[in-house]
Design an enzyme around this catalytic site. Structure first.
Site, PDB file in Angstrom:
ATOM      1  N   CYS A 122       0.831  -1.197   0.000  1.00  0.00           N
ATOM      2  CA  CYS A 122       0.000   0.000   0.000  1.00  0.00           C
ATOM      3  C   CYS A 122       0.871   1.255   0.000  1.00  0.00           C
ATOM      4  CB  CYS A 122      -0.897  -0.023   1.238  1.00  0.00           C
ATOM      5  SG  CYS A 122      -2.073   1.343   1.337  1.00  0.00           S
TER       6      CYS A 122
ATOM      7  N   SER B 119       0.431   3.773   1.713  1.00  0.00           N
ATOM      8  CA  SER B 119       0.558   4.298   3.075  1.00  0.00           C
ATOM      9  C   SER B 119       1.898   3.928   3.703  1.00  0.00           C
ATOM     10  CB  SER B 119      -0.586   3.770   3.961  1.00  0.00           C
ATOM     11  OG  SER B 119      -1.828   4.241   3.491  1.00  0.00           O
TER      12      SER B 119
ATOM     13  N   HIS C 143       4.567   6.347   2.835  1.00  0.00           N
ATOM     14  CA  HIS C 143       4.585   7.578   3.623  1.00  0.00           C
ATOM     15  C   HIS C 143       5.569   7.478   4.783  1.00  0.00           C
ATOM     16  CE1 HIS C 143       1.269   9.831   1.769  1.00  0.00           C
ATOM     17  NE2 HIS C 143       0.708   8.656   1.563  1.00  0.00           N
TER      18      HIS C 143
ATOM     19  N   CYS D  98      -7.416  -3.300   3.464  1.00  0.00           N
ATOM     20  CA  CYS D  98      -7.160  -1.853   3.481  1.00  0.00           C
ATOM     21  C   CYS D  98      -7.663  -1.200   2.204  1.00  0.00           C
ATOM     22  CB  CYS D  98      -5.680  -1.549   3.688  1.00  0.00           C
ATOM     23  SG  CYS D  98      -5.299   0.223   3.573  1.00  0.00           S
TER      24      CYS D  98
END
Length: 372
Positions: free
Chosen positions: A42, A44, A47, A170
């Protein structure tokens, strides 16, 4: 006896993931040990690499995944050894104010997501090179084994393919729910999705499933625009500016009733263009993550107020993981949701960095790490 596992560990901002040998404690009260089958890659987790989401380091990456329960600690009742499970980076205790009022996606246990200690009792149960190591969102699915809280696993039917089970933990749930639940798409709506990655492509699916008349997918990458058409988009554009030139005529001046902003990295200057695409009395849902330290968002407050628009945030598509994960898998089983087609490439754990290069270059809808 402690479990030894190979895992992808991030040691510093801007660095590559490194494959390390980590040691996991035996499960104690409320804990579940899972032998991982697949982990979704993902954005995310990216990040954490860029520093947009500051985490305690070192950290085992991954929050999207599936596997088979290896062992459980005392008091665990929802799963047993041998059960197939989906990870849920959003925990649900079932007892806090938010869980007891049907908003499990806001469970108070979420306050512990980036603690180094276990969610169950706070102990440091994961170690690498003799020091404690955290897990992204208390999951750490980039590992052959994961020791997590019972609150963060959802049992699924054993006949379901574990690769697609990983995806609904997710990206699919977040994107789908952004369009259906948080945006509230209704039959006949015009819907725009800005950013067609692992979340945005599923917002496209959600808008289509909710009966949107037009589903407008916006992404600079041609491959992703082509894929959006396969997943239910009716129109595609390479930029918001290009869409703004066409959508007024396309919608007979109405613009888009619902807009989902799901860019890989959201910045404050993206809000006003997205609002310009949004119809009077329309809804803009900001789903993509922004850098945690950014606090400014540019928007015309006069037009926002006078046009009666609204902006909403969302986490996990504003849905209950214990209900939505089985629901999405049921839709997949009945042929109403595309999941197999989301997986563009599979990687062994050793190739995780190549997988993220492919993601950055727009080559994947979703890459997965295959532990099988």
């Amino acid at each position: 006896m402690p479990t030894t596992s190979r895992a992808a560990v991030l040691w510093g901002i801007g660095e590559d993931w490194k494959i390390e040998e980590v040691t996991l404690d035996d499960p104690k009260a409320g804990d579940v040990l899972v032998k991982m089958a697949y982990a979704g890659m993902c954005h995310s987790d990216e990040h954490a690499v860029t520093g947009d989401l500051p985490l305690g380091l070192p950290v085992i990456g991954g929050h999207e995944g599936s596997g088979v329960v290896e062992a459980v600690g005392p008091g665990v009742t929802s799963v047993s050894p041998g059960d197939h499970v989906s990870m849920s980076f959003i925990p649900s205790c079932g007892r806090c104010k938010w869980c007891s009022t049907g908003r499990q996606f806001l469970c108070d246990e979420g306050a512990k997501l980036f603690d180094i200690g276990m969610m169950s009792d706070g102990r440091e149960a994961h170690h690498v090179k003799g020091q404690p190591v955290g897990r992204y969102a208390q999951i750490g699915s980039f590992s052959e084994y994961a020791l997590i809280s019972e609150n963060s696993v959802v049992r699924v039917e054993p006949d379901l393919p574990l690769d697609v089970v990983a995806l609904v933990s997710c990206g699919v749930a977040t994107g789908f729910g952004s369009a259906t639940e948080r945006a509230g798409t209704k039959p006949g709506d015009n819907v725009a999705v800005i950013g067609i990655g692992g979340i945005g492509i599923n917002a496209v699916q959600g808008a289509r499933a909710a009966g949107a008349k037009r589903v407008i997918a916006i992404d600079p990458v041609e491959f992703k625009r082509e894929q959006a058409m396969e997943f239910g988009a009716t129109h595609t554009y390479s930029s918001v500016e290009e869409a703004m030139a066409a959508v007024p005529d396309l919608t007979w001046g109405d613009m888009c009733d619902r807009v989902v902003l799901s860019a890989g990295v959201v910045h404050g200057d993206m809000v006003e263009p997205a609002l310009n695409l949004t119809a009077k009395d329309g809804t803009l849902v900001v789903t993509g993550l922004a850098p945690m330290v950014e606090t400014d968002a540019q928007m015309n407050l006069f037009m926002f107020s006078m046009m009666n628009k609204e902006i909403k945030g969302t986490v996990f598509g504003s849905t209950n993981p214990r209900a939505q994960i089985p629901n999405l898998l049921s839709m997949y089983r009945e042929g109403e949701l595309k999941l197999d087609e989301l997986i563009t490439r599979r990687y062994p754990l050793e190739e995780i960095n190549q997988g993220y290069v492919d993601m950055r270059e727009g080559k994947n809808l979703r890459g997965v790490i295959d532990f099988t």
